[in-house]
Design an enzyme around this catalytic site. Structure first.
Site, mmCIF file in Angstrom:
data_model
loop_
_atom_site.group_PDB
_atom_site.id
_atom_site.type_symbol
_atom_site.label_atom_id
_atom_site.label_comp_id
_atom_site.label_asym_id
_atom_site.label_seq_id
_atom_site.Cartn_x
_atom_site.Cartn_y
_atom_site.Cartn_z
ATOM 1 N N SER A 178 29.959 36.914 32.014
ATOM 2 C CA SER A 178 30.477 36.210 33.201
ATOM 3 C C SER A 178 29.363 36.092 34.229
ATOM 4 O O SER A 178 28.457 36.938 34.285
ATOM 5 C CB SER A 178 31.636 36.999 33.811
ATOM 6 N N TYR A 191 35.761 45.005 36.307
ATOM 7 C CA TYR A 191 35.526 43.868 35.396
ATOM 8 C C TYR A 191 34.038 43.472 35.392
ATOM 9 O O TYR A 191 33.422 43.322 34.333
ATOM 10 C CB TYR A 191 36.401 42.702 35.843
#
Ligand code: NAD
Length: 286
Positions: A178, A191
């Site tokens: 990401s 995360y």
């Protein structure tokens, strides 16, 4: 420069000029490929989280490129069935497996079922992930931290470990990270930490496998319009999701899938340990 001096100068340049014809070995200047190639013809690929979002788009584009796919999903059977149908419409096979990839034994079973069904494995796409936004670090429980790490990075390790004995030279692993791995995200500390781990995991494993010609790369998407977004930011205004990127919009899963096709294919034969950044133009210090 006089005309004479000018001539001497050019003669010297000519003498010094290197020519490809004098080189041993000769540089390879053209790759052999069909003009309408299928980039993944008859390959077999496992895609964790292949039922929806980016994973679904990867499954469909892999099938368009000639691959059979294993779609691993967790809870959304309807999404998995729909993706299976979309893959089969492209003329390829789809094996759908329900499994929690945060458990090592399940990952071994996924690989074994793939081998039992297709007889081989060429590509592993690690893509499954969860996120639970929290504004304050104090709100992140040990349980959430564990669950996020187990799903987002342990599963990449479990799946890679189980897959490796079956991967041959030319095989590829592509890991979904990401933009948050590079930029951080104040609401997604756990995360984002798993995504940073995925970058380091990818780079480290790539160096271990480079000599075997098994490539390990990754994709680090920016804001992409998938079920992960409305499901984890419920009730929030999402019309402006992605508007903080230079392109001022969110990306679509299909715009990310092309990165996976490239990295999984022989077009990326000299690329390993690297990340592609389909993120709408955010330049990262990588
Ligand atoms: P998504 O919700 O469509 O996909 C997440 C997938 O993970 C689902 O298919 C789900 O089945 C699977 N999954 C979750 N927990 C699992 C478990 N325990 N076992 C097996 N499967 C499990 O959302 P998405 O956005 O397509 O996410 C795919 C990947 O893209 C993730 O790695 C995510 O971090 C990454 N990503 C997404 C964005 C974005 O903006 N959507 C941005 C950057 C990175």
């Amino acid at each position: 420069m006089s005309n004479k001096e000018d001539q001497n100068y050019h003669d010297k340049i000519d003498e010094a000029a290197n020519s490809e014809k004098d080189m041993t070995p000769r540089p390879v200047y053209e790759r052999e490929y069909d003009l309408q190639p299928k980039k993944l013809q008859d390959k077999v690929a496992i895609i964790t989280g292949g039922d929806s979002g980016i994973g679904r788009a990867v499954a469909i584009h892999f099938a368009r490129e000639g691959a059979d796919v294993v779609i691993v999903y967790y809870k959304e059977k309807q999404d998995a069935d729909e993706t299976q149908k979309l893959v089969e419409e492209k003329g390829r096979k789809a094996l759908v497996i329900q499994a929690d990839v945060s458990v090592e034994e399940n990952c071994r079973n996924i690989v074994q079922q793939t081998i039992d069904t297709f007889g081989k494995l060429d590509i592993l796409v690690n893509n499954a992930a969860i996120q639970f936004p929290k504004e304050d670090l104090q709100e992140i429980t040990e349980q959430q931290w564990d669950e996020t790490f187990r799903t987002n990075i342990y599963s990449y390790f479990f799946m890679s470990k189980a897959a490796l004995p079956h991967l041959k030279a030319g095989a590829a692993i592509v890991n979904n990270a990401s933009v948050n791995a590079y930029r951080g995200n104040k609401e997604l500390v756990d995360y984002s930490s798993t995504k940073g781990a995925i970058v380091a995991f990818t780079r480290s494993l790539s160096t271990q496998l480079a000599e075997k010609n098994i490539r390990v790369n990754g994709v680090a998407p920016g804001p992409i319009w998938t079920p992960l977004i409305p499901s984890t930011f419920p009730g929030q205004e999402l019309e402006d999701f992605g508007s903080d990127t230079p392109m001022k919009r969110a990306g679509q899963p299909a715009e990310v899938a092309s990165c996976f096709v490239f990295l999984a294919s022989d077009d990326a034969s000299y690329i390993t340990g690297q990340f592609l950044h389909p993120n709408g133009g955010t330049v990262l210090n990588t």
